[in-house]
Design a protein around this motif. Structure first.
Motif, mmCIF file in Angstrom:
data_model
loop_
_atom_site.group_PDB
_atom_site.id
_atom_site.type_symbol
_atom_site.label_atom_id
_atom_site.label_comp_id
_atom_site.label_asym_id
_atom_site.label_seq_id
_atom_site.Cartn_x
_atom_site.Cartn_y
_atom_site.Cartn_z
ATOM 1 N N THR A 53 0.835 -1.200 0.000
ATOM 2 C CA THR A 53 0.000 0.000 0.000
ATOM 3 C C THR A 53 0.875 1.258 0.000
ATOM 4 O OG1 THR A 53 -1.696 -1.204 1.219
ATOM 5 C CG2 THR A 53 -1.875 1.193 1.200
ATOM 6 N N LEU A 54 1.941 1.245 0.796
ATOM 7 C CA LEU A 54 2.859 2.378 0.818
ATOM 8 C C LEU A 54 3.508 2.591 -0.549
ATOM 9 C CD1 LEU A 54 4.710 1.945 4.236
ATOM 10 C CD2 LEU A 54 3.230 3.828 3.568
ATOM 11 N N LEU A 55 3.946 1.508 -1.178
ATOM 12 C CA LEU A 55 4.570 1.623 -2.496
ATOM 13 C C LEU A 55 3.606 2.222 -3.507
ATOM 14 C CD1 LEU A 55 6.560 -1.741 -2.720
ATOM 15 C CD2 LEU A 55 7.486 0.568 -2.425
ATOM 16 N N THR A 56 2.360 1.765 -3.479
ATOM 17 C CA THR A 56 1.352 2.277 -4.404
ATOM 18 C C THR A 56 1.087 3.754 -4.155
ATOM 19 O OG1 THR A 56 0.319 0.106 -4.574
ATOM 20 C CG2 THR A 56 -1.027 1.995 -5.211
ATOM 21 N N GLU A 57 0.927 4.148 -2.889
ATOM 22 C CA GLU A 57 0.640 5.543 -2.575
ATOM 23 C C GLU A 57 1.799 6.461 -2.962
ATOM 24 O OE1 GLU A 57 -0.859 6.301 1.336
ATOM 25 O OE2 GLU A 57 -2.301 4.654 1.191
ATOM 26 N N TYR A 58 3.033 6.055 -2.638
ATOM 27 C CA TYR A 58 4.175 6.883 -3.009
ATOM 28 C C TYR A 58 4.328 6.951 -4.532
ATOM 29 C CZ TYR A 58 6.105 7.795 1.633
ATOM 30 O OH TYR A 58 6.313 8.254 2.898
ATOM 31 N N ALA A 59 4.128 5.847 -5.219
ATOM 32 C CA ALA A 59 4.239 5.835 -6.675
ATOM 33 C C ALA A 59 3.228 6.802 -7.289
ATOM 34 C CB ALA A 59 4.023 4.420 -7.219
ATOM 35 N N GLU A 60 2.001 6.768 -6.820
ATOM 36 C CA GLU A 60 0.973 7.667 -7.352
ATOM 37 C C GLU A 60 1.296 9.123 -7.020
ATOM 38 O OE1 GLU A 60 -2.631 6.044 -5.727
ATOM 39 O OE2 GLU A 60 -2.708 4.445 -7.230
ATOM 40 N N GLU A 61 1.808 9.387 -5.831
ATOM 41 C CA GLU A 61 2.148 10.752 -5.427
ATOM 42 C C GLU A 61 3.224 11.336 -6.336
ATOM 43 O OE1 GLU A 61 2.559 14.398 -3.598
ATOM 44 O OE2 GLU A 61 0.930 12.970 -3.381
ATOM 45 N N TYR A 62 4.199 10.515 -6.724
ATOM 46 C CA TYR A 62 5.300 11.001 -7.536
ATOM 47 C C TYR A 62 5.136 10.705 -9.023
ATOM 48 C CZ TYR A 62 7.478 12.082 -3.140
ATOM 49 O OH TYR A 62 7.745 12.620 -1.912
ATOM 50 N N GLY A 63 3.942 10.288 -9.433
ATOM 51 C CA GLY A 63 3.665 10.095 -10.848
ATOM 52 C C GLY A 63 4.352 8.898 -11.466
ATOM 53 N N LEU A 64 4.579 7.853 -10.682
ATOM 54 C CA LEU A 64 5.239 6.656 -11.191
ATOM 55 C C LEU A 64 4.229 5.521 -11.326
ATOM 56 C CD1 LEU A 64 8.379 6.827 -8.891
ATOM 57 C CD2 LEU A 64 8.232 7.536 -11.272
ATOM 58 N N ASP A 65 4.561 4.548 -12.130
ATOM 59 C CA ASP A 65 3.711 3.381 -12.306
ATOM 60 C C ASP A 65 3.825 2.499 -11.061
ATOM 61 O OD1 ASP A 65 2.288 1.167 -13.133
ATOM 62 O OD2 ASP A 65 3.695 0.606 -14.719
ATOM 63 N N ILE A 125 2.929 -0.527 -10.424
ATOM 64 C CA ILE A 125 3.366 -1.900 -10.703
ATOM 65 C C ILE A 125 4.883 -1.939 -10.891
ATOM 66 C CG2 ILE A 125 3.203 -3.803 -12.363
ATOM 67 C CD1 ILE A 125 0.276 -2.900 -12.826
ATOM 68 N N LEU A 126 5.411 -0.950 -11.581
ATOM 69 C CA LEU A 126 6.856 -0.884 -11.794
ATOM 70 C C LEU A 126 7.589 -0.664 -10.472
ATOM 71 C CD1 LEU A 126 9.243 -0.796 -13.756
ATOM 72 C CD2 LEU A 126 8.854 1.651 -13.980
ATOM 73 N N VAL A 127 7.056 0.200 -9.618
ATOM 74 C CA VAL A 127 7.686 0.459 -8.318
ATOM 75 C C VAL A 127 7.670 -0.801 -7.461
ATOM 76 C CG1 VAL A 127 7.468 1.767 -6.164
ATOM 77 C CG2 VAL A 127 7.199 2.927 -8.361
ATOM 78 N N GLU A 128 6.552 -1.519 -7.469
ATOM 79 C CA GLU A 128 6.461 -2.752 -6.686
ATOM 80 C C GLU A 128 7.422 -3.811 -7.236
ATOM 81 O OE1 GLU A 128 3.076 -5.888 -5.167
ATOM 82 O OE2 GLU A 128 2.477 -3.867 -5.715
ATOM 83 N N ALA A 129 7.519 -3.904 -8.552
ATOM 84 C CA ALA A 129 8.444 -4.876 -9.162
ATOM 85 C C ALA A 129 9.901 -4.533 -8.816
ATOM 86 C CB ALA A 129 8.256 -4.900 -10.674
ATOM 87 N N LEU A 130 10.217 -3.256 -8.840
ATOM 88 C CA LEU A 130 11.578 -2.833 -8.490
ATOM 89 C C LEU A 130 11.873 -3.118 -7.030
ATOM 90 C CD1 LEU A 130 14.185 -1.427 -9.390
ATOM 91 C CD2 LEU A 130 13.134 0.722 -8.705
ATOM 92 N N ALA A 131 10.927 -2.866 -6.152
ATOM 93 C CA ALA A 131 11.110 -3.145 -4.727
ATOM 94 C C ALA A 131 11.294 -4.638 -4.499
ATOM 95 C CB ALA A 131 9.916 -2.621 -3.931
ATOM 96 N N TRP A 132 10.521 -5.462 -5.201
ATOM 97 C CA TRP A 132 10.645 -6.916 -5.062
ATOM 98 C C TRP A 132 12.019 -7.361 -5.535
ATOM 99 C CZ3 TRP A 132 11.493 -10.903 -8.504
ATOM 100 C CH2 TRP A 132 11.300 -12.181 -7.995
ATOM 101 N N GLN A 133 12.461 -6.819 -6.695
ATOM 102 C CA GLN A 133 13.758 -7.199 -7.254
ATOM 103 C C GLN A 133 14.896 -6.786 -6.326
ATOM 104 O OE1 GLN A 133 14.495 -8.974 -9.982
ATOM 105 N NE2 GLN A 133 16.671 -8.780 -9.590
ATOM 106 N N GLU A 134 14.813 -5.598 -5.764
ATOM 107 C CA GLU A 134 15.889 -5.086 -4.916
ATOM 108 C C GLU A 134 15.913 -5.726 -3.529
ATOM 109 O OE1 GLU A 134 18.448 -3.087 -5.727
ATOM 110 O OE2 GLU A 134 17.686 -3.299 -7.766
ATOM 111 N N SER A 135 14.785 -6.258 -3.069
ATOM 112 C CA SER A 135 14.783 -6.882 -1.757
ATOM 113 C C SER A 135 15.193 -8.337 -1.892
ATOM 114 C CB SER A 135 13.408 -6.796 -1.114
ATOM 115 O OG SER A 135 12.484 -7.580 -1.836
#
Length: 182
Positions: free
Chosen positions: A158-170, A172-182
């Motif tokens: 939920t945090l990833l989605t909210e921050y992504a929307e706030e900063y105009g990012l996709d 799904i892409l932010v969540e995928a990047l977070a998954w890859q980096e963790s």
């Protein structure tokens, strides 16, 4: 073979002459010109002369208003040079700067910087040497923590989605990047 080489030489001479004539026709008159100084932007020059940005760009055949070069001579349509230095605070972007770091250091917000610098198309892209107008300081430096607080309960997706929307990012892409980096 010799005839063919002479033909190419003539073509080269014709093209060089045409290029010389074309570039000299673009040279501005001395009274209506401005030589770009390091760190200047086209929008800053337009504002200093009181000329609309699109008019200045069209007058000088500039397609990308974010790309001018120090030493370049610009024709300023029907304007006298500005009386003195600009009255607004100007910050020249240095290596490693971001809009958020500049905003924090200057006591303003990213949104105010964007509003004062309408030529910035992408808030994540600024250039070394670019001059930014610094709007009136708010008195307290902006920080990431005070700039945006999510309304969620704190679960990561939920945090990833909210921050992504706030900063105009996709999101799904932010969540995928977070998954890859963790």
């Amino acid at each position: 073979m010799i005839i063919e080489a002479r033909g190419w030489r003539r073509v080269g001479t014709i093209l060089a002459t045409a290029a010389l004539v074309w570039t000299t026709s673009l040279l501005p008159a001395a009274a209506d010109s401005h030589v770009v100084a390091p760190g200047e932007t086209l929008s800053g020059i337009a504002a200093a002369y009181g000329v609309p940005l699109d008019v200045l760009a069209a007058q000088n055949h500039i397609v990308n208003v974010n790309l001018i070069f120090a030493g370049e001579s610009l024709t300023v349509p029907g304007q006298a040079p500005p009386a003195g230095p600009p009255t607004a605070d100007i910050y020249v972007v240095q290596s490693g700067d971001s809009l958020s770091s500049i905003a924090a250091a200057e006591g303003t917000t990213v949104q105010q910087l964007l509003a004062a610098n309408a030529d910035i198309v992408d808030a994540n892209t600024i250039y070394i040497g670019e001059s930014l107008v610094i709007p009136g300081a708010t008195g307290t430096p902006a920080s990431v923590e005070t700039a945006y607080e999510p309304e969620s309960s704190g679960d990561v997706p939920t945090l990833l989605t909210e921050y992504a929307e706030e900063y105009g990012l996709d999101p799904i892409l932010v969540e995928a990047l977070a998954w890859q980096e963790s």
